[in-house]
Structure formats: C-alpha cells, structure tokens
Scaffold this active site. Sequence first.
Site, PDB file in Angstrom:
ATOM      1  CE  LYS A 143      -8.474  -2.292   4.690  1.00 63.51           C
ATOM      2  NZ  LYS A 143      -8.644  -3.502   3.911  1.00 63.51           N
ATOM      3  CD1 TRP A 147      -2.152  -2.262   1.608  1.00 63.15           C
ATOM      4  CD2 TRP A 147      -2.996  -1.153  -0.141  1.00 63.15           C
ATOM      5  NE1 TRP A 147      -3.157  -3.036   1.059  1.00 63.15           N
ATOM      6  CE2 TRP A 147      -3.687  -2.383  -0.007  1.00 63.15           C
ATOM      7  CE3 TRP A 147      -3.353  -0.299  -1.179  1.00 63.15           C
ATOM      8  CZ2 TRP A 147      -4.716  -2.778  -0.870  1.00 63.15           C
ATOM      9  CZ3 TRP A 147      -4.383  -0.683  -2.046  1.00 63.15           C
ATOM     10  CH2 TRP A 147      -5.041  -1.899  -1.881  1.00 63.15           C
ATOM     11  CG  ASP A 167      -3.108   3.990   4.275  1.00 66.40           C
ATOM     12  OD1 ASP A 167      -4.150   3.831   4.925  1.00 66.40           O
ATOM     13  OD2 ASP A 167      -2.851   3.354   3.218  1.00 66.40           O
TER      14      ASP A 167
HETATM   15  N1  PMP Z   1      -4.260   1.327   2.360  1.00 64.76           N
HETATM   16  C1  PMP Z   1      -4.328   0.185   3.071  1.00 64.76           C
HETATM   17  C2  PMP Z   1      -3.385  -0.016   4.212  1.00 64.76           C
HETATM   18  C3  PMP Z   1      -5.285  -0.770   2.723  1.00 64.76           C
HETATM   19  O1  PMP Z   1      -5.363  -1.909   3.420  1.00 64.76           O
HETATM   20  C4  PMP Z   1      -6.151  -0.534   1.629  1.00 64.76           C
HETATM   21  C5  PMP Z   1      -7.227  -1.501   1.223  1.00 64.76           C
HETATM   22  N2  PMP Z   1      -7.115  -2.775   1.585  1.00 64.76           N
HETATM   23  C6  PMP Z   1      -6.012   0.645   0.921  1.00 64.76           C
HETATM   24  C7  PMP Z   1      -5.069   1.564   1.319  1.00 64.76           C
HETATM   25  C8  PMP Z   1      -6.895   0.950  -0.248  1.00 64.76           C
HETATM   26  O2  PMP Z   1      -8.137   1.299   0.253  1.00 64.76           O
HETATM   27  P1  PMP Z   1      -9.428   1.538  -0.633  1.00 64.76           P
HETATM   28  O3  PMP Z   1      -9.803   0.223  -1.200  1.00 64.76           O
HETATM   29  O4  PMP Z   1     -10.397   2.051   0.399  1.00 64.76           O
HETATM   30  O5  PMP Z   1      -9.096   2.541  -1.659  1.00 64.76           O
END
Ligand code: PMP
Length: 361
Positions: free
Chosen positions: A196, A102, A172
């Site tokens: 989550k 991520w 994040d």
């Molecule tokens: N950052 C992290 C740490 C994630 O776990 C996720 C999704 N699993 C995201 C960003 C992306 O999030 P979204 O699907 O809400 O765009």
Amino acid sequence: MGTVYNFNAGPAMLPPPVLEQVQAELRDFQGRGMSIMEMSHRSKEFEAVNSAAEAAFKRLVGVGDGYRVVFVQGGASTQFAMLPMNFLAPGATADYLITGAWGEKAIEEAAALGNANTAATNKTEGFRRVPRPDEISLSPEPAYVHLTSNETIQGVQWHTFPDAGGRPLVADMSSDILSRPFDAGKFALIYAGAQKNLGPSGVTAVLLRESWLAKANKTVPTMLRYATHVKNNSLYNTPPSFGVYVLGLVLQWIEKAGGLTAMAERNGRKAGIVYGAIDRSGGYYRGHAAPESRSLMNVTFRLPDEAKEKQFLTEAQAAGMVGLAGHRSVGGVRASLYNAVSPEMCQVLASFMNDFARKNG
Ligand code: PMP
C-alpha cells in the site's frame, strides 16, 4: 490508453518517479549488465540496497539503535500468527483492540495459539470508530496489546494511539505506515505489508524493539522466528530482493519529499478534498466512519442504493478512475489515498462525485 487514476486498495499505486527509476535500471543495475532481480542476494550491490532500506526506514520513523527493521515474506497475514508464536507464551494472554476486519483476523490467529482477549471492540456498531479510552479494558499483564492503526476495509483510523500503560504495544500498520509522523518508540513491534504505502506485494516490513526479542519463544521454526531475521539482516534465506529494492526507492522518494511531516500534510489535504465532497453532498453520500475516526488512507462511503453505487463505479471507471469498489465483504465505495496518490487525483474524484450527485440526486 487515457489517463488512469489508480485508487486501488492494495496492491496500489506507486510513486511515478520510482517506477521511472525501476524502468531505467531494469536492464542494467549500476553498470552490472543485469537487473537487481537477476543477481545474488549476497552480492555487494544487493546488500547495500538492503541495508540502505533498513536505515532509511529507521530514519523516517525516528528510531535509533534499540530498534531493528527486517523485511520478511508471507504478508501481514503471516504476521498475525508469527507475533503470537514468538511472544504469546503458554498461560499468558494477549490483548487485542478490534476496530475492523483485519483486527478480527489477527485475534483469530492468536486465539488458535493461546489466550487472546478482546480488550475493546465496537463490532455491534459496525466498526465506525476507534474505542474511547474508557471503553478499553486491558489485562493487568498481557504479553502484548495489539491494534490495527488503520482498518483498510472499514476506513477507520486511530488518530491518537491509546496509552498501554507500559505494556508492549504492537501495531498492524499495513495500510497507513509512513503516512504520518508517530511516536515509534511507544511500540514494541510494528508490521506492515508493503503493497500500500511501501512498495510491491511480497515484502513485509517489521520494526521491532531489539530488547523485546529476549522474551521470544525459542522453539518456533527458524523462518518464523523474528530473531532469525534480525540476526541475519533479513538475509537468512533468499529475500524478495526486487521488492526490497523497490521499497528502498519508495523510502528515498518519501525522504526527498520531506519525510513523514510532508506526507501527513499532503495526506490530510487529499483526504479533506474527498471527505469534503461527501460532506457537501447534502446526505447523498454517506461516509461509513464517524468523523473523529475517519481514515486519511481509505475513504469509505455509500450511495442511496446499490444500483446507484454500481452506476457510480461504472461511470467513474469510464472517466479513468479505477479501484473504487468497496471491499467485497462490505460493498459501497472506497477510495484509497495512499502516499503515492496525488492531490490532483483527489480533486478529479471529488469533481466527479459532485457532478454525479447533482445529476442523480
Ligand atoms: N492488515 C491490514 C490492515 C490490511 O489492510 C491487510 C491487507 N489488505 C492485511 C492485514 C493482510 O495483508 P496481506 O495480504 O499482506 O497478508
């Protein structure tokens, strides 16, 4: 249907009492004869839900007047771009600490818009741990320093946040927000997709230091400016009202359970049960993360080979345990143990792991 143990990585399990309240209020919210998703976001009922959610979020993380919480759309993925659009000025550099997939996505968006510097990474080691302080090289005056508090795919988590030396720190926190106490005052901005630990998908929570907004770029499109959402209390346009309502109930559930200290105690106990099954398997299960960076939210591990992993997932599913497949990019097994997952569920999983290793090892 038999009992289902939901270990999904996101969207993920919600607290059962929250789902019960949603169900009870679905046809008649506070005597209005309709659900909250059928009424105006300008109604006094929704405005109360919205401001109560902002206030509860701030209470839980322990910040006061200098901070604001806004609820926006587009997921954490939109935040990857919105952050540099607002705060990475032309000619400036943003520092990124990359601890997994991520973080890599986040820096890609910043690099498309300006100068993005990898201030630390251990990709070559396969993202098994967070960097040590001596492995981090920050720019002298970056626009901000970005980290991913918990890498959902690798199962690697920061247990002590690095010292950014007064530089604006951004995180994040999509996959560990409100799972433990932390010093929110250290951060200029935090964002998290709700799906989550906070509620249903479709809502993204952003906590930001109000004074930092003075530095924001003013030429960003209206919907992508943090200032727009702050000024309008997340009601500039039609918000994801049902999601904000459920998120508010989840925050109430956390507060009633004893807040972040209670969440951390419970999450530590839960993760201990599952990591214990890995550590006592005599090497049958191999945890991905180095012990000091193990995530309390996403426990990632491998079995001796892919055929055994497939068999493990099939038998787990037959026993009611769902959502255990590792992310499609890395394979293996991943048990996501967000706030709503109970210690009893972790015990069921650990017993299954013990039995499976004994029969197949
Ligand atoms: N950052 C992290 C740490 C994630 O776990 C996720 C999704 N699993 C995201 C960003 C992306 O999030 P979204 O699907 O809400 O765009």
